[in-house]
Write an enzyme that holds these catalytic residues in place. Structure first.
Site, PDB file in Angstrom:
ATOM      1  N   ASP A 192       0.842  -1.561   0.195  1.00 18.37           N
ATOM      2  CA  ASP A 192      -0.143   0.380   0.081  1.00 18.37           C
ATOM      3  C   ASP A 192       0.779   1.381  -0.275  1.00 18.37           C
ATOM      4  O   ASP A 192       1.809   1.542  -1.060  1.00 18.37           O
ATOM      5  CB  ASP A 192      -0.917   0.179   1.203  1.00 18.37           C
ATOM      6  CG  ASP A 192      -2.335   1.114   1.592  1.00 18.37           C
ATOM      7  OD1 ASP A 192      -3.299   0.010   0.521  1.00 18.37           O
ATOM      8  OD2 ASP A 192      -1.480   1.712   1.388  1.00 18.37           O
ATOM      9  N   TYR A 325      -3.351  10.534   1.191  1.00 17.76           N
ATOM     10  CA  TYR A 325      -3.470  10.557  -0.140  1.00 17.76           C
ATOM     11  C   TYR A 325      -3.622  11.757  -1.178  1.00 17.76           C
ATOM     12  O   TYR A 325      -2.753  12.309  -2.324  1.00 17.76           O
ATOM     13  CB  TYR A 325      -5.645  10.070  -0.528  1.00 17.76           C
ATOM     14  CG  TYR A 325      -5.500   9.067   0.156  1.00 17.76           C
ATOM     15  CD1 TYR A 325      -5.908   7.289  -1.117  1.00 17.76           C
ATOM     16  CD2 TYR A 325      -5.517   8.664   1.653  1.00 17.76           C
ATOM     17  CE1 TYR A 325      -5.732   6.676  -0.905  1.00 17.76           C
ATOM     18  CE2 TYR A 325      -5.148   7.517   1.679  1.00 17.76           C
ATOM     19  CZ  TYR A 325      -5.389   6.284   0.506  1.00 17.76           C
ATOM     20  OH  TYR A 325      -5.512   4.603   1.173  1.00 17.76           O
ATOM     21  N   HIS A 379      -4.419  -7.893  -0.063  1.00 17.06           N
ATOM     22  CA  HIS A 379      -4.179  -7.080   0.602  1.00 17.06           C
ATOM     23  C   HIS A 379      -3.452  -5.830   1.902  1.00 17.06           C
ATOM     24  O   HIS A 379      -2.133  -5.674   1.583  1.00 17.06           O
ATOM     25  CB  HIS A 379      -4.646  -5.628  -0.248  1.00 17.06           C
ATOM     26  CG  HIS A 379      -4.139  -4.433  -0.071  1.00 17.06           C
ATOM     27  ND1 HIS A 379      -3.748  -3.583  -1.192  1.00 17.06           N
ATOM     28  CD2 HIS A 379      -4.232  -2.814   1.085  1.00 17.06           C
ATOM     29  CE1 HIS A 379      -3.348  -2.358  -1.034  1.00 17.06           C
ATOM     30  NE2 HIS A 379      -3.641  -2.082   0.295  1.00 17.06           N
TER      31      HIS A 379
END
Length: 403
Positions: A192, A325, A379
């Site tokens: 990630d 982000y 993930h």
């Protein structure tokens, strides 16, 4: 060379204990007083519209009746010494990290990096096994000194300015490893956003980063037609993974757009809302994981989802965590380029990850020396397939060189 034998330039490193219990009664009161609909016409849709209301009700009930933060906190602090927590100050930021040394001389220093909606909890199942001496696939002895920092703005690490990039995090983590802890060379692992930081280290510090392991790389995956246009032939399993990513790209990135463009809106809406955070976080964890999550060897149960969410809420870090982000609009690069380093790159491919990179793409970005497919896991392999990830990380021992 090992940190214990190096001339370590130690900064101000302070022991740290996870102690959030005083905030738990209020959190649970908010959870209990959150009214969910008794019946809902939106139940039974699976994950197509987001988290199923019935699943959220189950999680709410478990949070209230069967979740003991005190015991969770005791495990995080680990009375057997597996998780040694510290804080230090780098470039004006307080950084939290776990540092657990192996008792075996010549152990490889390894920086483990998490992403969102993870935390240091995401890799705790790896720590104790990796510090113990084991064998690689070719019989080489291997063990690790493990360092697990909380990313800036996550858990107990201070929130950085809103323009803070993953390159900035790579720089301060390099300082942590070299100037604070005294390691002259080390290996990195990431998934990630942690993969972006690990890759920035791999790319920018070739003399220091002498090996890297990934289960995701910080580049935009390619859709099936793009892979075909690049003459990349896929196996049946890889075709499944490519189609899984295509579905994610079409229907699963709403959270990403919201975090990237309106972080304060969603962050403030959920900052003091534990059930809201649970819905937002649980949806991603459930969607991105192996559908068999929680079935051994996976430890990714509903309890783990509640641990993740409780840590976000109790540390008041939800808002600051999602700024990663908006601060990194090109954090996942559209153009593939190869890092100027000869350091070996190892890759673990977990079938139910929400992204997919075939070996041909991974070779474009580094010195790929090891590839392993895993039928189990997604993930969050640190909790979704700990033995598989541990085994692959140990393969670093076959390729490690101190200089």
């Amino acid at each position: 060379m090992n940190a214990e034998n190096s001339k370590a330039k130690l900064g101000s490193v302070e022991p740290f204990t996870v102690d959030l219990s005083k905030n738990v009664p209020r959190m649970l009161d908010l959870v209990k007083n959150t009214k969910l609909p008794e019946t809902s016409i939106y139940s039974g849709l699976g994950s197509s519209a987001g988290i199923d209301p019935n699943v959220l009700k189950q999680l709410q009930k478990q949070w209230i009746t069967d979740f003991d933060w005190t015991s969770e906190e005791e495990q995080m602090n680990s009375p057997n010494g597996s998780y040694n927590h510290f804080t230090t100050n780098i470039e004006g930021l307080k950084i939290h990290f776990i540092h657990h040394r192996s008792e075996t001389a010549g152990s490889i220093p390894l920086l483990l990096l998490h992403g969102w909606p993870g935390s240091f909890l995401e890799v705790l199942p790896l720590v104790k096994p990796l510090v113990e001496q084991a064998k690689t696939s070719n019989g080489t002895d291997v063990s690790f000194d493990i360092i697990v920092p909380s990313l800036p703005g996550f858990a107990f690490s201070q929130a950085p300015p809103p323009t803070w990039t993953i390159a900035d995090t790579a720089r301060i983590f390099h300082t942590l490893m070299t100037d604070i802890l005294g390691y002259t060379t080390f290996a990195v692992n990431g998934t990630d956003w942690g993969s972006g930081i690990a890759y920035a280290l791999y790319e920018q510090y070739p003399a220091t980063i002498r090996a890297a392991h990934f289960s995701m790389i910080p580049f935009l995956p390619k859709l099936p037609d793009q892979l075909a246009a690049d003459n990349i032939t896929l196996t049946e399993s890889e075709q499944f993974q490519a189609e899984r990513f295509a579905k994610f790209a079409a229907t699963g990135t709403g959270y990403f757009v919201t975090h990237a463009l309106k972080p304060t809106t969603i962050g403030l809406a959920l900052q003091d809302n534990p059930m809201g955070q649970l819905a937002w976080i649980a949806q991603q964890i459930l969607d991105w994981s192996d559908p068999r999550a929680g079935t051994g060897p996976s430890v990714l149960t509903h309890r783990e989802i509640l641990r993740f969410t409780s840590l976000y809420f109790l540390t008041e870090s939800f808002l600051s965590s999602i700024f990663i982000y908006s601060s990194n609009p090109n954090g996942f690069r559209p153009e593939y380029s190869k890092a100027s380093t000869d350091a070996p790159l190892l890759y673990s491919n977990f079938k139910y990850n929400n992204t997919f990179f075939p070996p041909a793409l991974v070779r474009k970005v580094g010195n790929l020396v090891y590839w392993k497919d895993h039928e189990l896991g997604g993930h969050f392999p640190g909790v979704d397939n700990p033995p598989g990830l541990i085994s692959d990380i140990r393969e670093l021992g076959n390729h490690w060189r101190w200089s």
